[in-house]
Design a protein around this motif. Structure first.
Motif, mmCIF file in Angstrom:
data_model
loop_
_atom_site.group_PDB
_atom_site.id
_atom_site.type_symbol
_atom_site.label_atom_id
_atom_site.label_comp_id
_atom_site.label_asym_id
_atom_site.label_seq_id
_atom_site.Cartn_x
_atom_site.Cartn_y
_atom_site.Cartn_z
ATOM 1 N N THR A 177 41.053 21.292 55.088
ATOM 2 C CA THR A 177 42.378 21.203 55.712
ATOM 3 C C THR A 177 42.259 21.267 57.232
ATOM 4 O O THR A 177 43.047 21.935 57.903
ATOM 5 N N ASP B 276 43.055 19.318 59.602
ATOM 6 C CA ASP B 276 44.217 18.915 60.387
ATOM 7 C C ASP B 276 45.204 20.069 60.583
ATOM 8 O O ASP B 276 46.044 20.026 61.475
ATOM 9 N N SER B 277 45.088 21.102 59.752
ATOM 10 C CA SER B 277 45.984 22.253 59.864
ATOM 11 C C SER B 277 45.478 23.316 60.834
ATOM 12 O O SER B 277 46.160 24.328 61.042
ATOM 13 N N ALA C 28 48.070 20.720 63.721
ATOM 14 C CA ALA C 28 49.081 21.778 63.680
ATOM 15 C C ALA C 28 49.417 22.296 65.070
ATOM 16 O O ALA C 28 50.595 22.505 65.403
ATOM 17 N N ARG D 221 51.785 21.633 57.187
ATOM 18 C CA ARG D 221 50.438 21.989 57.653
ATOM 19 C C ARG D 221 50.164 23.480 57.429
ATOM 20 O O ARG D 221 49.076 23.880 57.016
ATOM 21 N N ASN E 160 47.380 25.355 54.625
ATOM 22 C CA ASN E 160 46.283 26.143 55.193
ATOM 23 C C ASN E 160 46.162 27.533 54.583
ATOM 24 O O ASN E 160 45.250 28.288 54.934
ATOM 25 N N THR F 38 47.402 29.336 61.917
ATOM 26 C CA THR F 38 48.713 28.814 61.533
ATOM 27 C C THR F 38 49.719 29.936 61.278
ATOM 28 O O THR F 38 50.928 29.704 61.323
#
Length: 381
Positions: free
Chosen positions: A111, A113-114, A121, A143, A147, A162
């Motif tokens: 993950t 991109d998170s 994110a 997102r 995560n 996050t």
């Protein structure tokens, strides 16, 4: 040995001069404005291109980080910024769809991109702050939720990062869904903390148990405490007491449980541990870590936040905040003068929040304001 003296510079003898510091901040902002292109954003230093294609977009070394810093300096009254920062951040999101940062990093989490610092994110958080929309909020919410079970178990790539995003969004919007998303990640993160106060970080086939701010226990605990000030940090605090390497009035910490290497940086070592754990670290150890940071001097790797003079200086600001002793504020300001001199000695500007010039400008501004708020981790202003 608690640090390698050859890795550090003797601090400048130039005295603190508030007007001179304000001028240096304005010069960094002017360089950022001059280098900006609405289509290609900011040029990326070759040292910040590992696993990514230019232009880099993220918060760590990319365009979103530069936009964040310029916006924060503007909000704090230290800069007039002529760039359309909202437009720049939305452009970064467009470019992300074509070429995500760290696409060539084989060990990145599934993950990735998170990630708050290295993923989409972080760009989404700033885009919402500058140009709020339901679409951006919903994309960011997805997102954060994806995560929750990230095995990285660290602030840079995993759910602690996050969680900071969810906490900020709850503060800005008041929507309960952000509080619920934070709590979902927090419950999972707490369940993974060992009785010894450490988490296991997993990247592909590699496992580590680290202590520091970017990749280890104190970064995770900071995220838990930000959303729940009554969260029990006792296990992490006791772990830091056991792990500390103390020599007289000085203390440092190894990189990790199975990595005894010693660094003096925000990402690993005393400066980051003091900065992230200042609310629960014993005062004796906090001051010993800050004293080590001071005695080491300017960082030979450069002026930046992640592994440089400015990032180390936040430990001195935290010591000032904890004790009220202006000796620490004076020392922090001495670091700011040195970091600004390092920026001026460079052969070209470096456009990055964590490794570049705008991060130094934020640190210098906090020294002007006697404010111990590490960017993003402590405050989005």
């Amino acid at each position: 040995m608690l640090y390698r003296p050859e890795d550090f510079e003797q601090l400048t003898e130039e005295p603190w001069d508030a007007d001179r510091v304000r001028e240096a901040i304005r010069a960094i902002v002017a360089n950022s404005e001059a280098a900006f292109d609405p289509g290609d954003l900011w040029p990326t230093d070759e040292r910040d291109l590992a696993y990514s294609e230019p232009p880099v977009k993220d918060l760590y070394t990319g365009a979103a980080g530069v936009a964040f810093a310029l916006d924060a300096l503007r909000r704090l009254g230290h800069a007039n910024v002529g760039i359309d920062l909202a437009g720049a951040t939305l452009r970064a999101l467009e470019l992300w769809q074509v070429a995500p940062d760290y696409a060539d990093y084989a060990a990145r989490p599934a993950t990735s991109d998170s990630s708050l610092l290295c993923g989409e994110a972080g760009v989404l958080v700033l885009a919402f702050r500058l140009a709020p929309s339901d679409e951006l909020a919903d994309r960011l919410f997805d997102r954060i939720r994806e995560n929750v079970h990230n095995q990285a178990n660290e602030l840079a790539w995993g759910s602690p990062g996050t969680m900071l995003a969810a906490h900020a969004m709850h503060a800005w919007t008041g929507e309960q869904r952000w509080r619920d998303a934070w709590a979902e990640s927090a419950d999972e993160l707490r369940s993974r903390r060992g009785a010894d106060g450490l988490w296991t970080q997993r990247f592909g086939d590699r496992e580590q148990r680290l202590l520091g701010a970017a990749h280890g226990a104190v970064g995770n605990q900071l995220a838990l405490l930000q959303g729940s000030p009554v969260d029990d940090a006792r296990d992490v605090g006791e772990m830091l007491e056991r792990a500390a390497v103390v020599e007289g009035p000085l203390a440092n910490w190894p990189t990790g449980e199975r990595d005894s290497s010693i660094r003096v940086q925000w990402c690993h070592g005393a400066p980051g541990i003091v900065t992230s754990a200042a609310s629960y670290l014993t005062e004796e150890l906090l001051l010993a870590g800050a004293e080590l940071t001071w005695q080491a001097g300017g960082h030979g790797k450069g002026p930046g936040l992640c592994h440089g003079t400015a990032g180390n200086g936040y430990a001195l600001l935290k010591a000032f905040e904890r004790t009220g002793d202006e000796l620490w504020l004076d020392r922090a300001r001495h670091f700011a003068v040195h970091a600004l001199a390092q920026v001026e000695r460079q052969d070209r500007p470096r456009h990055s929040l964590w490794t570049g010039d705008v991060g130094v400008a934020l640190y210098a501004a906090d020294c002007l304001d006697a404010r111990a708020r590490f960017p993003i981790l402590d405050d989005w202003d």
